[in-house]
Design an enzyme around this catalytic site. Structure first.
Site, PDB file in Angstrom:
ATOM      1  N   GLU A  46      12.929  38.393 -18.667  1.00 13.28           N
ATOM      2  CA  GLU A  46      12.375  39.445 -17.802  1.00 13.28           C
ATOM      3  C   GLU A  46      12.596  39.035 -16.347  1.00 13.28           C
ATOM      4  O   GLU A  46      12.538  37.843 -16.008  1.00 13.28           O
ATOM      5  CB  GLU A  46      10.869  39.570 -18.080  1.00 13.28           C
ATOM      6  CG  GLU A  46      10.080  40.422 -17.104  1.00 13.28           C
ATOM      7  CD  GLU A  46       8.554  40.310 -17.308  1.00 13.28           C
ATOM      8  OE1 GLU A  46       8.081  39.255 -17.767  1.00 13.28           O
ATOM      9  OE2 GLU A  46       7.865  41.299 -17.010  1.00 13.28           O
ATOM     10  N   LYS A 123       9.563  48.802 -18.751  1.00 20.05           N
ATOM     11  CA  LYS A 123       8.343  48.208 -19.304  1.00 20.05           C
ATOM     12  C   LYS A 123       7.176  49.202 -19.288  1.00 20.05           C
ATOM     13  O   LYS A 123       6.803  49.735 -18.239  1.00 20.05           O
ATOM     14  CB  LYS A 123       7.980  46.974 -18.499  1.00 20.05           C
ATOM     15  CG  LYS A 123       6.814  46.153 -19.052  1.00 20.05           C
ATOM     16  CD  LYS A 123       6.650  44.887 -18.217  1.00 20.05           C
ATOM     17  CE  LYS A 123       5.570  43.958 -18.729  1.00 20.05           C
ATOM     18  NZ  LYS A 123       5.475  42.723 -17.879  1.00 20.05           N
ATOM     19  N   CYS A 168       7.964  41.399 -22.183  1.00 19.64           N
ATOM     20  CA  CYS A 168       6.791  40.568 -21.961  1.00 19.64           C
ATOM     21  C   CYS A 168       5.485  41.092 -22.561  1.00 19.64           C
ATOM     22  O   CYS A 168       5.294  41.022 -23.752  1.00 19.64           O
ATOM     23  CB  CYS A 168       6.642  40.283 -20.462  1.00 19.64           C
ATOM     24  SG  CYS A 168       5.663  38.828 -20.180  1.00 19.64           S
TER      25      CYS A 168
HETATM   26  N1  ING Z   1       3.003  38.412 -18.308  1.00 21.75           N
HETATM   27  C1  ING Z   1       1.947  38.088 -19.173  1.00 21.75           C
HETATM   28  C2  ING Z   1       2.202  38.425 -20.625  1.00 21.75           C
HETATM   29  O1  ING Z   1       1.794  39.454 -21.123  1.00 21.75           O
HETATM   30  C3  ING Z   1      -0.418  38.007 -19.632  1.00 21.75           C
HETATM   31  C4  ING Z   1       0.614  38.615 -18.734  1.00 21.75           C
HETATM   32  C5  ING Z   1      -0.524  36.622 -19.735  1.00 21.75           C
HETATM   33  C6  ING Z   1      -1.236  38.805 -20.375  1.00 21.75           C
HETATM   34  C7  ING Z   1      -1.499  36.074 -20.575  1.00 21.75           C
HETATM   35  C8  ING Z   1      -2.214  38.261 -21.215  1.00 21.75           C
HETATM   36  C9  ING Z   1      -2.342  36.887 -21.311  1.00 21.75           C
HETATM   37  O2  ING Z   1       2.773  37.582 -21.272  1.00 21.75           O
HETATM   38  C10 ING Z   1       3.733  39.537 -18.166  1.00 21.75           C
HETATM   39  N2  ING Z   1       4.707  39.506 -17.241  1.00 21.75           N
HETATM   40  O3  ING Z   1       3.523  40.542 -18.832  1.00 21.75           O
END
Ligand code: ING
Length: 309
Positions: A46, A123, A168
């Site tokens: 990403e 996304k 992601c």
């Molecule tokens: N990053 C993270 C992900 O979903 C996140 C945000 C991290 C959400 C940890 C929940 C817990 O992996 C992105 N860029 O979406």
């Protein structure tokens, strides 16, 4: 047998000051390595061209725009397209997209072996927040800089199979994989940038983050009888740490390979798309087993609502 040799090309950290040209050179090095190991498809992370800029609170529109690609391909990434074409490899990578009519997305494209853009995804699930939040150890401002994707979860025929993409946070939502599963997807590719220390104070550690990451991907693969290839941008970007966990999951939900470490590196695995057939024709033969007359709430209701009494 419909074998696709996949190179999962993990990127180590990209510092805020690092230019796209330098990043593209790193990506070409990984592409060359994957191609030398027989890769038909190379999957990049990403937002592969820049640092994970949604960690920075910005108000100046010119500064914000500097992180976005206004056309694709463009001069900075053309060498990557040329290298892929030279190797006869398909590639996918994520980038920040600014459309000609002024919309902003967290986007990923699939470029086929002939160098044509065979698939595009924006996304849908944007985590985090849109305004400065004092309660966070660091900011996660995807809702500030991106609009939710407007393309749904498309799949496309290429490389002799049916492919799809997500990005992601999408992997944490079962709807992501199911919508592609309902289109008979055989391989889902995705990139991720996952902070390894929770942005809320007292957050979870990296082991819990990696557990949830693997859990989500294995469930998505198994419950939709599809291959899943997930590729990290990892390491410490301007003292902000992103976890690794680049891995490939088979249609039975087994992790067939995981790349250690948080630097540039390639995980190569030959995936037989025909291995998706058994699950799709037995346990997850959707046509035979699903009862959509009971699933209404999934698309009728956004947030949870408790029963009246
Ligand atoms: N990053 C993270 C992900 O979903 C996140 C945000 C991290 C959400 C940890 C929940 C817990 O992996 C992105 N860029 O979406």
């Amino acid at each position: 047998m419909r074998n696709i040799t996949v190179g999962a090309a993990q990127l180590g950290p990209i510092q805020k000051a690092e230019g796209r040209q330098n990043v593209v050179a790193r990506m070409i090095t990984l592409l060359d390595e994957a191609a030398s190991k027989g890769a038909d498809l190379v999957v990049f992370p990403e937002l592969a061209l820049t640092t994970f800029f949604p960690r920075w609170y910005m108000t100046d529109s010119a500064e914000i725009d500097s992180w976005f690609e206004k056309e694709m391909p463009n001069a900075a990434v053309q060498p990557l397209f040329d290298a892929a074409r030279k190797h006869g490899c398909a590639i996918t990578f994520g980038f920040a997209e600014k459309t000609p009519d002024g919309h902003y997305f967290n986007t990923s494209i699939f470029v086929d072996k002939e160098g044509n853009i065979a698939g595009k995804y924006r996304k849908v699930h944007l985590p985090g927040h849109s305004e400065w939040d004092d309660n966070r150890a660091f900011q996660h401002l995807e809702k500030r800089y991106f609009e939710p994707g407007d393309l749904g979860f498309p799949v496309y025929r290429t490389l002799g199979g049916i492919f799809g993409m997500c990005i992601c946070n999408d992997r944490r939502w079962p709807e992501t994989f199911r919508v592609m599963g309902l289109q008979n997807v055989e391989m889902v590719t995705l990139g991720f940038n996952t902070p390894s220390v929770n942005s809320e104070k007292g957050g979870e550690g990296i082991e819990q983050r990696l557990f949830h990451h693997r859990l989500s991907l294995q469930a998505g693969a198994y419950q939709n009888a599809t291959w899943v290839v997930a590729v990290a941008k990892a390491g410490s970007e301007d003292d902000h740490h992103l976890m690794g966990g680049t891995l490939i999951v088979d249609p039975n939900g087994h992790i067939v390979g995981e790349l250690p470490g948080e630097d540039d590196g390639v995980l190569v695995h030959t995936c037989d798309l025909d291995e998706t057939k058994f699950g799709k024709s037995t346990i997850f033969d959707f046509a035979r087993h699903r009862r959509i007359e009971h699933y209404g709430l999934i698309t009728e209701r956004t947030g949870a609502e408790e029963p009246a009494e």
